[in-house]
Write an enzyme that holds these catalytic residues in place. Structure first.
Site, PDB file in Angstrom:
ATOM      1  N   GLY A 238      28.813 -43.567  65.314  1.00 40.98           N
ATOM      2  CA  GLY A 238      30.147 -44.167  66.085  1.00 40.98           C
ATOM      3  C   GLY A 238      30.872 -44.843  64.996  1.00 40.98           C
TER       4      GLY A 238
ATOM      5  N   ALA B  48      36.803 -49.904  65.797  1.00 45.14           N
ATOM      6  CA  ALA B  48      37.855 -50.633  64.988  1.00 45.14           C
ATOM      7  C   ALA B  48      37.420 -51.374  63.974  1.00 45.14           C
ATOM      8  CB  ALA B  48      38.552 -51.469  66.325  1.00 45.14           C
TER       9      ALA B  48
ATOM     10  N   ASP C 115      34.102 -54.794  77.203  1.00 49.04           N
ATOM     11  CA  ASP C 115      34.690 -53.410  76.731  1.00 49.04           C
ATOM     12  C   ASP C 115      33.603 -52.291  77.282  1.00 49.04           C
ATOM     13  OD1 ASP C 115      36.252 -51.466  75.646  1.00 49.04           O
ATOM     14  OD2 ASP C 115      35.326 -51.601  73.568  1.00 49.04           O
TER      15      ASP C 115
END
Length: 300
Positions: free
Chosen positions: A23, A26, A135
Site C-alpha cells: 500500500g 501519505a 482513520d
C-alpha cells in the site's frame, strides 16, 4: 522499490527481502517482506520524526498487547542507505486478510455482527490505552479466519485530546458537521458507523456526499440512508447513537452492538412451519385408505 530488493538495516543489520508493495500512504510505502523464513510488513517513510512517532505508538500498544497474550506488532526500527542517504523504516507483524467490503462480498453480510463486535472491542482497548485510531476506513480494516479483525496503518493514531492527525473525509465527523476533529472515542464511533454505510451502501453514500453542500451535510442525511438500507435497519438505533456520540464509553457501545445483533438474530430465526388443518386431514384420510386397501388384499 522493485520486488526482490534487499534492504539491510544500518544499525541492527537485519536483511529484508521486499516481495511486493502492499500500500501507499501519505507518509510512506508498505511492503510485504521476508526476513529469513518469517514474513513481515515494512513501512518506509521520508520523515524520520513522523515514522519514529508511529513506531513509538506501536511500541506503547505492544506493552498492552503482551498483557493480553498477543504477539507484538512492532518488530524492528532502523534506517537503510539509498543513494547515499539514510531512509527510515520499521518492520511490523504482517496481517493477512481482505478489506472489509471484499470479505462481506465473498462471505455474506451476516458476518456484520461478529466483525463489528471484534472491531469495536479492538477500538475499546485502544481508547482505554489513551489513543484514538481516527482513520477508520475499509482499507484499514482487514478480516480473516471466521471474522477475525485487525486494524492496519496506525499512522493516524492520535492521543485523546489532541487534534486528529490523519483522516479520510467521508468517514470524518467534521465533514458531516457532526463534531470536531479533536480525538476522542466518539470520533472512532462515528467512523465505525460510516464503515458499515460505506461497506453496504457505498454507491448511495458517495452520491450523497457529492451532491450536498458542506453546510447542508448532516447526520440526518446519513440516517435516511440507514433507514432505507435493509442490511442496516436493525442497527438503526445503534448507528444513530454512534453518529451523535451518544454512548457513555466504548464498552457501552460494544455492549449495545451485541444486544442489537442478538435481537436481530432472534427476529430472523425461522419459525416452525405451520401445517394447515386441511393437509393434516388429507394425510389421515390417505393413511386410512391405504390401510383399508391393504386389509382387503390380505383377506380376500
Amino acid at each position: 522499490m522493485p520486488p526482490g530488493t534487499i534492504l539491510t538495516g544500518k544499525w541492527n543489520g537485519k536483511k529484508y527481502k521486499l516481495e511486493r508493495l502492499l500500500g501507499l500512504g501519505a507518509n510512506g510505502q508498505v511492503y510485504l517482506a521476508t526476513l529469513g523464513r518469517s514474513v513481515c510488513a515494512i513501512k518506509i517513510g521520508t520523515e524520520a520524526a513522523e515514522l519514529q512517532g508511529e513506531a513509538n505508538v506501536l511500541a506503547s500498544l505492544d506493552g498492552t498487547e503482551r498483557g493480553r497474550g498477543r504477539p507484538p506488532f512492532l518488530l524492528d526500527v532502523d534506517d537503510f542507505t539509498l543513494n547515499g542517504k539514510d531512509v527510515p523504516f520499521y518492520s511490523m507483524r504482517y496481517v493477512p486478510g481482505a478489506p472489509l467490503k471484499s470479505y462481506l462480498k465473498k462471505h455474506g453480510t451476516h458476518w456484520i455482527g461478529v466483525i463489528g463486535y471484534r472491531l469495536m472491542e479492538r477500538l475499546a482497548e485502544l481508547h482505554e490505552a489513551g489513543w484514538v485510531f481516527s482513520d477508520i476506513k475499509n482499507d484499514n480494516v482487514l478480516v480473516h479466519d471466521f471474522g477475525r479483525v485487525e486494524l492496519v496503518d496506525y499512522g493516524g493514531m492520535t492521543a485523546i485530546g489532541r487534534s486528529v492527525r490523519q483522516f479520510t473525509e467521508i468517514y470524518d465527523r467534521g465533514y458531516w458537521s457532526a463534531g470536531s476533529r479533536t480525538a476522542d472515542p466518539a470520533y472512532d464511533w462515528f467512523g465505525f458507523g460510516m464503515l458499515w454505510l460505506h461497506a453496504t451502501d457505498g454507491k448511495r453514500l458517495l452520491q450523497l456526499s457529492g451532491t450536498r453542500l458542506p453546510q447542508d451535510r448532516g447526520v440526518e442525511d446519513l440516517m435516511k440512508l440507514v433507514r432505507t438500507n435493509p442490511k442496516l435497519r436493525p442497527m438503526e438505533r445503534w448507528l444513530e447513537r454512534a453518529f451523535h456520540g451518544d454512548f457513555q464509553d466504548s464498552r457501552e457501545a460494544l455492549k449495545e452492538w451485541r444486544l442489537a445483533h442478538r435481537k436481530k438474530d432472534s427476529r430472523e430465526k425461522p419459525e416452525r412451519a405451520h401445517v394447515p388443518a386441511w393437509m393434516t386431514g388429507l394425510l389421515v384420510l390417505s393413511v386410512a385408505l391405504c390401510a383399508t386397501l391393504a386389509s382387503v388384499w390380505l383377506f380376500r
